[in-house]
Design a protein around this motif. Structure first.
Motif, mmCIF file in Angstrom:
data_model
loop_
_atom_site.group_PDB
_atom_site.id
_atom_site.type_symbol
_atom_site.label_atom_id
_atom_site.label_comp_id
_atom_site.label_asym_id
_atom_site.label_seq_id
_atom_site.Cartn_x
_atom_site.Cartn_y
_atom_site.Cartn_z
ATOM 1 N N CYS B 155 0.794 -1.236 0.000
ATOM 2 C CA CYS B 155 0.000 0.000 0.000
ATOM 3 C C CYS B 155 0.822 1.280 0.000
ATOM 4 C CB CYS B 155 -0.901 0.018 1.229
ATOM 5 S SG CYS B 155 -1.980 -1.411 1.368
ATOM 6 N N GLN B 156 1.688 1.416 1.010
ATOM 7 C CA GLN B 156 2.128 2.762 1.365
ATOM 8 C C GLN B 156 3.196 3.356 0.446
ATOM 9 O OE1 GLN B 156 2.733 2.606 5.639
ATOM 10 N NE2 GLN B 156 0.525 2.665 5.968
ATOM 11 N N ARG B 159 0.215 4.601 -2.200
ATOM 12 C CA ARG B 159 -0.916 5.378 -1.684
ATOM 13 C C ARG B 159 -0.538 5.990 -0.347
ATOM 14 N NH1 ARG B 159 -3.449 0.640 -3.433
ATOM 15 N NH2 ARG B 159 -3.280 -0.198 -1.334
ATOM 16 N N PRO B 160 -1.030 7.163 0.017
ATOM 17 C CA PRO B 160 -1.935 8.022 -0.748
ATOM 18 C C PRO B 160 -1.205 8.898 -1.777
ATOM 19 C CG PRO B 160 -1.453 9.060 1.337
ATOM 20 C CD PRO B 160 -0.732 7.740 1.340
ATOM 21 N N PRO B 167 -1.788 4.424 -8.189
ATOM 22 C CA PRO B 167 -2.151 3.900 -6.867
ATOM 23 C C PRO B 167 -3.257 2.852 -6.921
ATOM 24 C CG PRO B 167 -2.884 6.191 -7.108
ATOM 25 C CD PRO B 167 -2.067 5.865 -8.324
ATOM 26 N N GLU B 168 -3.978 2.822 -8.015
ATOM 27 C CA GLU B 168 -5.083 1.858 -8.148
ATOM 28 C C GLU B 168 -4.598 0.571 -8.824
ATOM 29 O OE1 GLU B 168 -8.346 0.827 -6.987
ATOM 30 O OE2 GLU B 168 -8.680 2.983 -7.128
ATOM 31 N N GLY B 191 -1.504 -4.564 -5.343
ATOM 32 C CA GLY B 191 -1.624 -3.364 -4.513
ATOM 33 C C GLY B 191 -2.512 -3.553 -3.301
ATOM 34 N N ARG B 192 -2.837 -4.813 -2.993
ATOM 35 C CA ARG B 192 -3.728 -5.078 -1.850
ATOM 36 C C ARG B 192 -2.950 -5.068 -0.538
ATOM 37 N NH1 ARG B 192 -8.402 -7.550 -3.947
ATOM 38 N NH2 ARG B 192 -8.717 -6.570 -5.976
ATOM 39 N N CYS B 193 -3.698 -4.911 0.546
ATOM 40 C CA CYS B 193 -3.066 -4.785 1.872
ATOM 41 C C CYS B 193 -2.669 -6.145 2.445
ATOM 42 C CB CYS B 193 -4.057 -4.092 2.806
ATOM 43 S SG CYS B 193 -3.469 -3.905 4.486
ATOM 44 N N GLY B 195 -2.248 -6.609 5.622
ATOM 45 C CA GLY B 195 -2.724 -6.672 7.003
ATOM 46 C C GLY B 195 -1.884 -5.841 7.950
ATOM 47 N N ALA B 196 -0.660 -5.519 7.523
ATOM 48 C CA ALA B 196 0.255 -4.696 8.323
ATOM 49 C C ALA B 196 0.288 -5.168 9.784
ATOM 50 C CB ALA B 196 -0.114 -3.221 8.206
ATOM 51 N N LEU B 209 -6.273 -11.661 4.953
ATOM 52 C CA LEU B 209 -5.734 -10.853 3.852
ATOM 53 C C LEU B 209 -4.552 -11.559 3.196
ATOM 54 C CD1 LEU B 209 -5.875 -7.153 5.133
ATOM 55 C CD2 LEU B 209 -7.694 -8.692 4.518
#
Lengths: 189, 295
Positions: B155-156, B159-160, B167-168, B191-193, B195-196, B209
């Motif tokens: 993700c990071q 994004r953002p 980013p998509e 680009g999926r999370c 779970g961090a 996830l």
């Protein structure tokens, strides 16, 4: 200052949700955030529902919910919100209130983040072995550390868990920065 | 190519091989990295969850230290969480002057001052934009033909802030993978999370996830990552997840500079492939047979 203005100001300082309400004020309840959230399946209130609770000032409901604590800051909602609202930031702001009020629902999260920051305050850099040990002790549930034992041993056997802080031999304490940050936070608005 | 280097705490511990392979690969690519003196933690996701100002001041300290260095005006950051924290702080001081004042009151305690002139860049940004597939092709000593590689961005780093990729639907790793002659595994999970830190505080949620990502990677020879948090989440729980799903979801997970470093002729020892938690026997055999890499 009119009475109304005064009431507004008072509201501003006494209501912790005030700043967050400003962030989500333009929410049209479309649910794009919920549809984009990878963790929504585990939440009691969906993100969309949570913003509604913020806007209607239902503080007790919000801080009993596990929803904001599940935000993993993937920023999909922020990216996709058709109103361009800073939703990930709003989730963090809810965590910050829950942390300062020591909300029960955020206890595990706070143990994790609190011990992480304690290690950083002392050494300048996080010392993973110390931080994870303190975290596991503080959650007072011996079953949880068990789930990470095998990973811990694997990391240790590969020399990835140092038995000394990374800053060993150097003074990198962030005590002053932590104290001054707190002071500025409380005195300068 | 000169950069200031902010490794971040994970790269001294659980992500040691990310640090060492980044240094080895960047050297091979002709880039000069100068580590920021006495850098400290960026605050990770911890500070942000407790206090916005603490999150900004922890990162601001490192930006101020970087300004004191005489080398480059660009900071190279391999960890996506560190990257986002430093980047967010750099953007915030640009747009909120009262925050810059507050931060300078705090930094003044350590005789530091932040102006805000350094640029924060993610490793993937530098590798895909400054080095790029052309240079990689020239560096190439080994061909990964016959390998299928799944690019995982997380993700990071995308994004953002839209800086170097979409980013998509991120794609910046694809030309790099192709430059090593490998095929890009087609999937929607890049680009999926991962779970961090939910993996540490609410494991049941994080596992779901990671399961979806590992399932999506089936058919690839390896997943390539650009973040220590993504890496450990994807590699460390494969056995638990495979057991839970009743199917073999074990897969090799490499850091991007480890993969590109092998293509550039670096050895398994240089890239510390021995430190990864999930290199499968099958992948090891394929490396040995096709590319004469062993460790």
């Amino acid at each position: 200052m009119s009475q109304q203005e005064y009431a507004g100001r008072k509201h501003e300082t006494s209501d912790p949700l005030f700043e967050i309400r400003k962030m989500v004020n333009a929410c049209i309840q479309c649910g794009t955030c919920t549809g984009s959230c990878p963790n929504a399946f585990g939440m009691d209130f969906t993100p969309r529902h949570l913003w509604r609770l913020v806007l209607t000032g239902q503080k007790d409901e919000i801080f009993k919910s596990r929803s904001f604590g599940l935000c993993s800051a993937c920023y999909y909602c922020t990216l996709r919100c058709p109103r361009g609202l800073p939703l990930t930031e709003a989730m963090s702001a809810l965590k910050q209130i829950a942390a300062s009020e020591k909300a029960d629902v955020f206890k595990t999260g706070l143990c994790f983040y609190g011990n992480f920051l304690e290690s950083v305050r002392k050494h300048g850099r996080v010392w993973e072995l110390e931080f994870m040990s303190m975290y596991f002790i503080s959650i007072k549930n011996p079953l949880i550390p068990l789930r990470y034992t095998s990973l811990g041993l694997r990391l240790f056997s590969k020399g990835k868990l140092s038995v000394r802080p990374h800053a060993a031999g150097r003074t990198m304490s962030l005590e002053k920065l932590f104290l001054k940050t707190k002071e500025v936070e409380q005195t300068i608005r | 190519m000169k950069y200031l280097y902010y490794p971040g705490c994970s790269l001294e511990g659980t992500a040691l091989e990310y640090n060492l392979s980044t240094l080895a690969f960047m050297k091979a690519a002709g880039a000069d990295l100068e580590e920021i003196d006495n850098w400290t933690c960026c605050g990770a996701s911890a500070a942000e969850s407790v206090s916005r100002l603490l999150s900004l001041s922890l990162s601001a300290r490192n930006l101020a230290l970087a300004e004191k260095m005489n080398g480059s005006r660009e900071i190279l950051v391999p960890c996506s969480a560190c990257y986002l924290n430093l980047k967010k702080t750099a953007e915030t001081v640009r747009t909120e002057p009262d925050i810059l004042n507050k931060l300078n009151i705090i930094l003044g305690e350590d005789d530091l001052k932040l102006t805000g002139f350094v640029r924060v860049r993610h490793l993937l940004d530098v590798v895909s934009q400054d080095i790029g597939p052309g240079v990689l092709k020239n560096l190439k000593k080994r061909s990964f033909a016959g390998f299928s590689i799944a690019p995982y961005y997380g993700c990071q780093c995308i994004r953002p802030f839209k800086v170097f990729d979409d980013p998509e639907k991120p794609v910046s790793m694809e030309p790099l993978i192709k430059a090593a002659d490998a095929d890009v595994h087609q999937w929607a999970m890049g680009g999926r999370c991962c779970g961090a830190s939910n993996m540490n505080t609410k494991m049941d949620i994080g596992i779901e996830l990671v399961t979806a990502i590992l399932k999506g990677a089936k058919g690839a020879d390896a997943i390539v990552t650009v973040c220590p948090m993504c890496q450990i989440n994807l590699e460390a729980y494969q056995k638990i997840i495979s057991k839970r799903c009743g199917e073999d979801l074990n897969i090799t997970v490499l850091y991007l500079p480890q993969f590109l470093g092998m293509a550039a002729g670096l050895s398994g020892e240089d890239l510390r492939l021995d430190l990864n938690l999930s290199v499968t026997g099958e992948f090891r055999r394929k490396l040995k047979d096709n590319l004469q890499i062993s460790w």
